[in-house]
Design a protein around this motif. Structure first.
Motif, PDB file in Angstrom:
ATOM      1  N   ASN A  33       0.829  -1.204   0.000  1.00  0.00           N
ATOM      2  CA  ASN A  33       0.000   0.000   0.000  1.00  0.00           C
ATOM      3  C   ASN A  33       0.864   1.254   0.000  1.00  0.00           C
ATOM      4  O   ASN A  33       2.031   1.215   0.350  1.00  0.00           O
ATOM      5  N   GLY A  34       0.251   2.350  -0.374  1.00  0.00           N
ATOM      6  CA  GLY A  34       0.894   3.665  -0.273  1.00  0.00           C
ATOM      7  C   GLY A  34       2.180   3.782  -1.055  1.00  0.00           C
ATOM      8  O   GLY A  34       2.274   3.395  -2.216  1.00  0.00           O
ATOM      9  N   ASN A  35       3.197   4.345  -0.384  1.00  0.00           N
ATOM     10  CA  ASN A  35       4.480   4.596  -1.034  1.00  0.00           C
ATOM     11  C   ASN A  35       5.165   3.321  -1.502  1.00  0.00           C
ATOM     12  O   ASN A  35       5.815   3.312  -2.542  1.00  0.00           O
ATOM     13  N   LEU A  36       5.017   2.237  -0.732  1.00  0.00           N
ATOM     14  CA  LEU A  36       5.637   0.977  -1.139  1.00  0.00           C
ATOM     15  C   LEU A  36       5.034   0.479  -2.448  1.00  0.00           C
ATOM     16  O   LEU A  36       5.745  -0.019  -3.319  1.00  0.00           O
ATOM     17  N   LYS A  37       3.736   0.629  -2.576  1.00  0.00           N
ATOM     18  CA  LYS A  37       3.066   0.199  -3.804  1.00  0.00           C
ATOM     19  C   LYS A  37       3.577   1.022  -4.992  1.00  0.00           C
ATOM     20  O   LYS A  37       3.897   0.465  -6.046  1.00  0.00           O
ATOM     21  N   SER A  42       6.845   1.417  -9.837  1.00  0.00           N
ATOM     22  CA  SER A  42       7.914   2.100 -10.565  1.00  0.00           C
ATOM     23  C   SER A  42       9.015   1.115 -10.963  1.00  0.00           C
ATOM     24  O   SER A  42       9.533   1.164 -12.085  1.00  0.00           O
ATOM     25  N   LEU A  43       9.357   0.205 -10.045  1.00  0.00           N
ATOM     26  CA  LEU A  43      10.381  -0.790 -10.349  1.00  0.00           C
ATOM     27  C   LEU A  43       9.913  -1.752 -11.444  1.00  0.00           C
ATOM     28  O   LEU A  43      10.686  -2.112 -12.341  1.00  0.00           O
ATOM     29  N   PHE A  44       8.639  -2.141 -11.394  1.00  0.00           N
ATOM     30  CA  PHE A  44       8.109  -3.018 -12.444  1.00  0.00           C
ATOM     31  C   PHE A  44       8.098  -2.306 -13.801  1.00  0.00           C
ATOM     32  O   PHE A  44       8.435  -2.904 -14.829  1.00  0.00           O
ATOM     33  N   GLU A  45       7.720  -1.043 -13.799  1.00  0.00           N
ATOM     34  CA  GLU A  45       7.730  -0.275 -15.052  1.00  0.00           C
ATOM     35  C   GLU A  45       9.150  -0.191 -15.615  1.00  0.00           C
ATOM     36  O   GLU A  45       9.367  -0.342 -16.822  1.00  0.00           O
ATOM     37  N   ARG A  46      10.115   0.000 -14.725  1.00  0.00           N
ATOM     38  CA  ARG A  46      11.507   0.080 -15.166  1.00  0.00           C
ATOM     39  C   ARG A  46      11.957  -1.255 -15.754  1.00  0.00           C
ATOM     40  O   ARG A  46      12.643  -1.302 -16.780  1.00  0.00           O
ATOM     41  N   MET A  47      11.531  -2.355 -15.117  1.00  0.00           N
ATOM     42  CA  MET A  47      11.891  -3.675 -15.643  1.00  0.00           C
ATOM     43  C   MET A  47      11.294  -3.886 -17.031  1.00  0.00           C
ATOM     44  O   MET A  47      11.957  -4.395 -17.933  1.00  0.00           O
ATOM     45  N   LEU A  48      10.037  -3.484 -17.205  1.00  0.00           N
ATOM     46  CA  LEU A  48       9.384  -3.635 -18.512  1.00  0.00           C
ATOM     47  C   LEU A  48      10.107  -2.822 -19.584  1.00  0.00           C
ATOM     48  O   LEU A  48      10.337  -3.305 -20.695  1.00  0.00           O
ATOM     49  N   LEU A  49      10.455  -1.589 -19.242  1.00  0.00           N
ATOM     50  CA  LEU A  49      11.192  -0.750 -20.192  1.00  0.00           C
ATOM     51  C   LEU A  49      12.533  -1.377 -20.565  1.00  0.00           C
ATOM     52  O   LEU A  49      12.903  -1.434 -21.743  1.00  0.00           O
ATOM     53  N   GLU A  50      13.248  -1.834 -19.549  1.00  0.00           N
ATOM     54  CA  GLU A  50      14.551  -2.452 -19.802  1.00  0.00           C
ATOM     55  C   GLU A  50      14.390  -3.690 -20.680  1.00  0.00           C
ATOM     56  O   GLU A  50      15.173  -3.909 -21.604  1.00  0.00           O
ATOM     57  N   PHE A  51      13.381  -4.474 -20.377  1.00  0.00           N
ATOM     58  CA  PHE A  51      13.170  -5.700 -21.142  1.00  0.00           C
ATOM     59  C   PHE A  51      12.798  -5.389 -22.594  1.00  0.00           C
ATOM     60  O   PHE A  51      13.288  -6.025 -23.524  1.00  0.00           O
ATOM     61  N   ASN A  52      11.926  -4.406 -22.782  1.00  0.00           N
ATOM     62  CA  ASN A  52      11.475  -4.058 -24.132  1.00  0.00           C
ATOM     63  C   ASN A  52      12.581  -3.421 -24.975  1.00  0.00           C
ATOM     64  O   ASN A  52      12.687  -3.674 -26.167  1.00  0.00           O
ATOM     65  N   ILE A  62      17.352  -5.399 -14.551  1.00  0.00           N
ATOM     66  CA  ILE A  62      16.117  -6.101 -14.157  1.00  0.00           C
ATOM     67  C   ILE A  62      16.335  -6.875 -12.860  1.00  0.00           C
ATOM     68  O   ILE A  62      15.512  -6.809 -11.942  1.00  0.00           O
ATOM     69  N   LYS A  63      17.452  -7.594 -12.769  1.00  0.00           N
ATOM     70  CA  LYS A  63      17.737  -8.347 -11.542  1.00  0.00           C
ATOM     71  C   LYS A  63      17.874  -7.411 -10.338  1.00  0.00           C
ATOM     72  O   LYS A  63      17.426  -7.718  -9.242  1.00  0.00           O
ATOM     73  N   SER A  64      18.476  -6.265 -10.563  1.00  0.00           N
ATOM     74  CA  SER A  64      18.610  -5.277  -9.493  1.00  0.00           C
ATOM     75  C   SER A  64      17.226  -4.838  -9.003  1.00  0.00           C
ATOM     76  O   SER A  64      16.988  -4.736  -7.797  1.00  0.00           O
ATOM     77  N   CYS A  65      16.326  -4.586  -9.942  1.00  0.00           N
ATOM     78  CA  CYS A  65      14.950  -4.196  -9.575  1.00  0.00           C
ATOM     79  C   CYS A  65      14.258  -5.318  -8.808  1.00  0.00           C
ATOM     80  O   CYS A  65      13.548  -5.063  -7.820  1.00  0.00           O
ATOM     81  N   ILE A  66      14.476  -6.543  -9.252  1.00  0.00           N
ATOM     82  CA  ILE A  66      13.868  -7.696  -8.574  1.00  0.00           C
ATOM     83  C   ILE A  66      14.365  -7.780  -7.131  1.00  0.00           C
ATOM     84  O   ILE A  66      13.574  -7.972  -6.202  1.00  0.00           O
ATOM     85  N   PHE A  67      15.669  -7.617  -6.940  1.00  0.00           N
ATOM     86  CA  PHE A  67      16.213  -7.663  -5.583  1.00  0.00           C
ATOM     87  C   PHE A  67      15.659  -6.530  -4.719  1.00  0.00           C
ATOM     88  O   PHE A  67      15.403  -6.727  -3.524  1.00  0.00           O
ATOM     89  N   GLN A  68      15.461  -5.365  -5.292  1.00  0.00           N
ATOM     90  CA  GLN A  68      14.865  -4.250  -4.536  1.00  0.00           C
ATOM     91  C   GLN A  68      13.437  -4.608  -4.116  1.00  0.00           C
ATOM     92  O   GLN A  68      13.035  -4.340  -2.983  1.00  0.00           O
ATOM     93  N   ILE A  69      12.687  -5.221  -5.023  1.00  0.00           N
ATOM     94  CA  ILE A  69      11.309  -5.607  -4.696  1.00  0.00           C
ATOM     95  C   ILE A  69      11.312  -6.674  -3.608  1.00  0.00           C
ATOM     96  O   ILE A  69      10.533  -6.597  -2.656  1.00  0.00           O
ATOM     97  N   PHE A  70      12.201  -7.664  -3.744  1.00  0.00           N
ATOM     98  CA  PHE A  70      12.289  -8.695  -2.707  1.00  0.00           C
ATOM     99  C   PHE A  70      12.634  -8.096  -1.349  1.00  0.00           C
ATOM    100  O   PHE A  70      12.080  -8.493  -0.329  1.00  0.00           O
ATOM    101  N   SER A  71      13.560  -7.158  -1.326  1.00  0.00           N
ATOM    102  CA  SER A  71      13.927  -6.547  -0.042  1.00  0.00           C
ATOM    103  C   SER A  71      12.754  -5.765   0.539  1.00  0.00           C
ATOM    104  O   SER A  71      12.527  -5.787   1.747  1.00  0.00           O
ATOM    105  N   MET A  72      11.974  -5.097  -0.300  1.00  0.00           N
ATOM    106  CA  MET A  72      10.775  -4.384   0.180  1.00  0.00           C
ATOM    107  C   MET A  72       9.787  -5.370   0.786  1.00  0.00           C
ATOM    108  O   MET A  72       9.236  -5.138   1.875  1.00  0.00           O
ATOM    109  N   LEU A  73       9.551  -6.490   0.074  1.00  0.00           N
ATOM    110  CA  LEU A  73       8.603  -7.497   0.553  1.00  0.00           C
ATOM    111  C   LEU A  73       9.085  -8.130   1.856  1.00  0.00           C
ATOM    112  O   LEU A  73       8.298  -8.347   2.775  1.00  0.00           O
ATOM    113  N   SER A  74      10.369  -8.400   1.938  1.00  0.00           N
ATOM    114  CA  SER A  74      10.932  -8.998   3.146  1.00  0.00           C
ATOM    115  C   SER A  74      10.780  -8.065   4.342  1.00  0.00           C
ATOM    116  O   SER A  74      10.373  -8.481   5.423  1.00  0.00           O
ATOM    117  N   ARG A  75      11.092  -6.788   4.130  1.00  0.00           N
ATOM    118  CA  ARG A  75      10.953  -5.816   5.232  1.00  0.00           C
ATOM    119  C   ARG A  75       9.500  -5.653   5.653  1.00  0.00           C
ATOM    120  O   ARG A  75       9.196  -5.546   6.841  1.00  0.00           O
TER     121      ARG A  75
END
Length: 197
Positions: A33-37, A42-52, A62-75
């Protein structure tokens, strides 16, 4: 309104699946929710852009973005677990205080963990764990702490022998009383009495 982040690109989905989980079968769902969402979106959009666009090193980004998302979820998961644990402790606090009151009244008698845990309607093992979490002492440590504090008060009256003090606080064996006292206070009861009273 709930929204979930997803990719409609089949090749991106395959890439993410292989990068993230490999053959991992269990599914986990997270709601941000909120800022985390916003940050995750934003990280997913960046991954899509990088992939495209597939610029040099796009996989690393992309892997860097994935690790950032995982760290957010873990916290976020850790935060939720801490909140859950805190609520559970609040729920048990009243029962543990009943147990503490019972011990405060009956510490001179031989009381057992099983006896006191029945007051709280918890198993002995679970009670012992929650008791230490809330009081900061094990069941036995708490009883002995209480006994020694009362022994110190009784020591002020030099007419009362150390044997009588031991019996008065529920420790019938003077040698055991001396060991428990020394463990808490760092000196024997005799030495303590001579130093302070």
């Amino acid at each position: 309104m709930e929204s979930f982040i997803y990719s409609n690109s089949e090749s991106m989905n395959r890439y993410l699946k292989q990068s993230l989980i490999g053959n991992y079968k269990e599914k986990a769902f997270y709601r941000l929710n909120g800022n985390l969402k916003k940050e995750a979106e934003s990280l997913f959009e960046r991954m899509l852009l990088e992939f495209n666009h597939k610029k040099p090193c796009f996989e690393l980004v992309i892997k860097s973005c994935i690790f950032q998302i995982f760290s957010m979820l873990s916290r976020e998961s850790d935060k939720k677990e801490d909140e859950r644990k805190s609520k559970l402790m609040e729920f048990h606090r009243a029962n543990i205080m009943k147990a503490v009151d019972y011990i405060d009244i009956n510490y001179r008698k031989k009381i057992t963990l099983a006896e006191v845990s029945k007051i709280t309607m918890m198993s002995s093992t679970y009670f012992a764990e929650i008791f230490k979490e809330i009081t900061g002492r094990t069941f036995t440590e708490y009883i002995n702490y209480l006994r020694i504090q009362n022994a110190i008060e009784l020591m002020k009256d030099r007419r009362i022998s150390l044997k009588e003090i031991a019996e008065n606080i529920g420790l019938k064996d003077p040698a055991y009383f001396s060991r428990v006292f020394k463990k808490q206070m760092g000196v024997s009861p005799e030495k303590y009495r001579n130093m302070f009273f």
